[in-house]
Design a protein around this motif. Structure first.
Motif, short mmCIF file in Angstrom:
data_model
loop_
_atom_site.label_atom_id
_atom_site.label_comp_id
_atom_site.label_asym_id
_atom_site.label_seq_id
_atom_site.Cartn_x
_atom_site.Cartn_y
_atom_site.Cartn_z
N ARG A 63 0.81 -1.21 0.00
CA ARG A 63 0.00 0.00 0.00
C ARG A 63 0.85 1.27 0.00
O ARG A 63 0.47 2.27 -0.59
CB ARG A 63 -0.97 -0.02 1.17
N VAL A 64 2.01 1.23 0.62
CA VAL A 64 2.90 2.38 0.60
C VAL A 64 3.42 2.61 -0.81
O VAL A 64 3.41 3.74 -1.32
CB VAL A 64 4.07 2.20 1.61
N ALA A 65 3.86 1.54 -1.47
CA ALA A 65 4.36 1.66 -2.84
C ALA A 65 3.25 2.15 -3.78
O ALA A 65 3.50 2.97 -4.66
CB ALA A 65 4.92 0.33 -3.32
N LEU A 66 2.03 1.64 -3.60
CA LEU A 66 0.92 2.13 -4.42
C LEU A 66 0.72 3.63 -4.24
O LEU A 66 0.47 4.35 -5.20
CB LEU A 66 -0.38 1.38 -4.08
N GLY A 67 0.86 4.10 -3.02
CA GLY A 67 0.72 5.53 -2.75
C GLY A 67 1.76 6.35 -3.49
O GLY A 67 1.49 7.48 -3.91
N HIS A 68 2.95 5.80 -3.70
CA HIS A 68 4.00 6.52 -4.43
C HIS A 68 3.70 6.65 -5.92
O HIS A 68 4.30 7.48 -6.60
CB HIS A 68 5.36 5.84 -4.23
N LEU A 69 2.77 5.84 -6.42
CA LEU A 69 2.41 5.96 -7.84
C LEU A 69 1.77 7.30 -8.15
O LEU A 69 1.81 7.76 -9.29
CB LEU A 69 1.47 4.82 -8.25
N VAL A 70 1.22 7.95 -7.14
CA VAL A 70 0.62 9.27 -7.34
C VAL A 70 1.70 10.27 -7.77
O VAL A 70 1.49 11.08 -8.66
CB VAL A 70 -0.09 9.75 -6.05
N GLU A 71 2.88 10.17 -7.14
CA GLU A 71 4.00 11.05 -7.51
C GLU A 71 4.46 10.77 -8.94
O GLU A 71 4.75 11.70 -9.70
CB GLU A 71 5.15 10.87 -6.53
N MET A 72 4.54 9.50 -9.29
CA MET A 72 4.93 9.14 -10.64
C MET A 72 3.90 9.64 -11.65
O MET A 72 4.25 10.16 -12.71
CB MET A 72 5.11 7.62 -10.77
N HIS A 73 2.63 9.49 -11.31
CA HIS A 73 1.55 9.97 -12.17
C HIS A 73 1.68 11.48 -12.39
O HIS A 73 1.54 11.96 -13.52
CB HIS A 73 0.20 9.62 -11.53
N ILE A 115 -6.73 3.07 -2.40
CA ILE A 115 -5.64 4.05 -2.31
C ILE A 115 -5.63 5.01 -3.49
O ILE A 115 -5.72 6.22 -3.31
CB ILE A 115 -4.29 3.33 -2.17
N LEU A 116 -5.52 4.47 -4.68
CA LEU A 116 -5.36 5.35 -5.85
C LEU A 116 -6.66 6.05 -6.22
O LEU A 116 -6.66 7.25 -6.48
CB LEU A 116 -4.81 4.56 -7.04
#
Length: 146
Positions: A63-73, A115-116
């Motif tokens: 779930r933490v890594a999924l949250g970092h996808l927002v920054e990549m997006h 999350i996303l």
């Protein structure tokens, strides 16, 4: 003749996105690793010229890594010179295992949705690929009207 895989050919619905994933992935046998593949669709359905595999993802969603996808997006949106809300984040989880959707796949879908979509408000979808087929697990909520 234009191939349906060409990034300039718009993806306009869930069936077309599934076909795009089938064309982008190697479905000649089980994948050697668990990967989460990221792609972005513009508002008009064309693909941004970026396909990112995140390799060796765990069976249980991180779930933490999924949250970092927002920054990549956000970084992809900046590179595309659009607002993040103007891009769709298409995710595909490649994994070994039985055909169809299993409990681990549902856990990933639940985490992506919570999350996303829920917490971060991203327009995103999730497909599962087992090396033989690719199926939608979390379809896109709405598609822009052409």
């Amino acid at each position: 003749m234009t191939s349906s895989l060409h990034p300039s050919v718009p993806v306009t619905d869930d069936a077309a996105l599934t076909e795009r994933w089938r064309g982008l992935l190697d479905l000649g046998g089980p994948p050697s690793r668990r990967s989460l593949v990221l792609a972005w669709l513009r508002r008009d359905g064309t693909m941004a010229p970026l396909l990112i595999p995140v390799e060796d993802v765990p069976v249980e969603p991180d779930r933490v890594a999924l949250g970092h996808l927002v920054e990549m997006h956000a970084a992809v949106a900046e590179a595309e010179r659009v607002e993040p809300a103007e891009l769709h984040l298409a995710l595909c989880l490649e994994r070994r295992g039985p055909a169809g959707v299993g409990p681990d796949d549902h856990a990933w879908a639940t985490a992506v949705e919570a999350i996303l979509r829920g917490r971060d408000g991203l327009d995103c979808s999730l497909h599962i690929a087992d090396g033989r087929d690719c199926v939608p697990v979390l379809p896109r909520p709405t598609w822009p009207v052409s």
